[in-house]
Design a protein around this motif. Structure first.
Motif, PDB file in Angstrom:
ATOM      1  N   GLU A  54     -39.727  -9.166  -3.603  1.00 42.84           N
ATOM      2  CA  GLU A  54     -39.111  -8.950  -2.289  1.00 42.84           C
ATOM      3  C   GLU A  54     -37.675  -8.459  -2.417  1.00 42.84           C
ATOM      4  O   GLU A  54     -37.242  -7.553  -1.696  1.00 42.84           O
ATOM      5  N   ARG A  55     -36.909  -9.011  -3.337  1.00 38.58           N
ATOM      6  CA  ARG A  55     -35.499  -8.674  -3.464  1.00 38.58           C
ATOM      7  C   ARG A  55     -35.265  -7.222  -3.883  1.00 38.58           C
ATOM      8  O   ARG A  55     -34.155  -6.695  -3.719  1.00 38.58           O
ATOM      9  N   CYS A  56     -36.305  -6.575  -4.425  1.00 41.02           N
ATOM     10  CA  CYS A  56     -36.153  -5.183  -4.883  1.00 41.02           C
ATOM     11  C   CYS A  56     -36.272  -4.172  -3.741  1.00 41.02           C
ATOM     12  O   CYS A  56     -35.948  -2.997  -3.920  1.00 41.02           O
TER      13      CYS A  56
END
Length: 235
Positions: free
Chosen positions: A118-120
């Motif tokens: 998700e953080r990417c």
């Protein structure tokens, strides 16, 4: 408001050589043939049915064991001549002993890898667009149609199975069910139990294809050109 209903039904009845019905037929839902398909099949027979169906959906089916999974996965990726691989972030990769292959072996062999996180953000999709191979794990697989059921979430982006040129889906043998009926029942039961269910559930049956133009089959129209199912003996 339905207009000319009787006239319309009369024409249909006449063409069929039948009298026009004057009353509605009784609805009888006691007969449920959808529950009979492969109902008494053993898990081995479901595997056989799935492998046979893969011949019809242009998908390579490979059976392996947990112990041989890494070697099998290596070979399939090599056969695709892949230089980039994207996978979901799925605990089952670690459970099956595949994680070191993704995080260590392939990068050392100059195969770029990326795990969807998700953080990417947008970087996930950018990598997926350029990846040679996308790898996911099926939640359930339908033996009758050869359909893999994928649940999307923040770490399992649907682009993994749509954007790369080739797709590999790992199929735990224990999760193979007869058909859509059982998959729908399972998902409904999850909802009734208050479990978290993916907002996007993908039913994927082989590589993308279309025969809309002159009934000529074209594979890889709007997704992977090639697909492989690796069926894992996990029981």
């Amino acid at each position: 408001m339905i207009e000319n209903r009787n006239e319309f039904l009369s024409k249909i009845a006449k063409q069929l050589g039948r009298p026009q019905p004057t009353s509605r037929p009784e609805r009888n839902f006691s007969f449920s043939p959808q529950h009979q398909v492969l109902a008494n099949a053993t898990q081995e027979e479901l595997v056989d049915a799935l492998v046979e169906q893969c011949k019809n959906i242009h998908t390579k089916a490979i059976t392996t064991t947990t112990a041989d999974l890494v070697a099998t996965l290596k070979q399939v990726v090599t056969d695709y001549k892949a230089t980039s691989v994207i996978t979901s972030t799925d605990q089952r990769f670690a459970d099956f002993g595949v994680l070191p292959l993704i995080t260590e072996h392939w990068p050392q062999q100059e195969v770029a890898t990326h795990q969807w996180q998700e953080r990417c953000g947008q970087d996930n999709i950018t990598f997926a667009e350029r990846a040679d191979v996308g790898i996911m794990v099926s939640e359930m697989t339908l033996a009758e149609s050869g359909t893999a059921v994928l649940f999307s979430d923040k770490d399992k982006g649907r682009s993994i199975s749509f954007l790369p040129q080739n797709s590999i889906i790992l199929i735990p043998k224990s999760t193979i069910v007869p058909r859509m009926t059982q998959a729908a029942t399972t998902i409904s039961a999850m909802i009734e139990r208050g479990e978290q269910v993916a907002s996007c559930v993908n039913f994927i049956t082989g590589p993308s294809n279309s025969a809309d133009i002159e009934m000529i089959l074209v594979v890889g129209v709007h997704g992977p050109i090639k697909m492989a199912y690796i069926i894992i003996e996990d029981q």
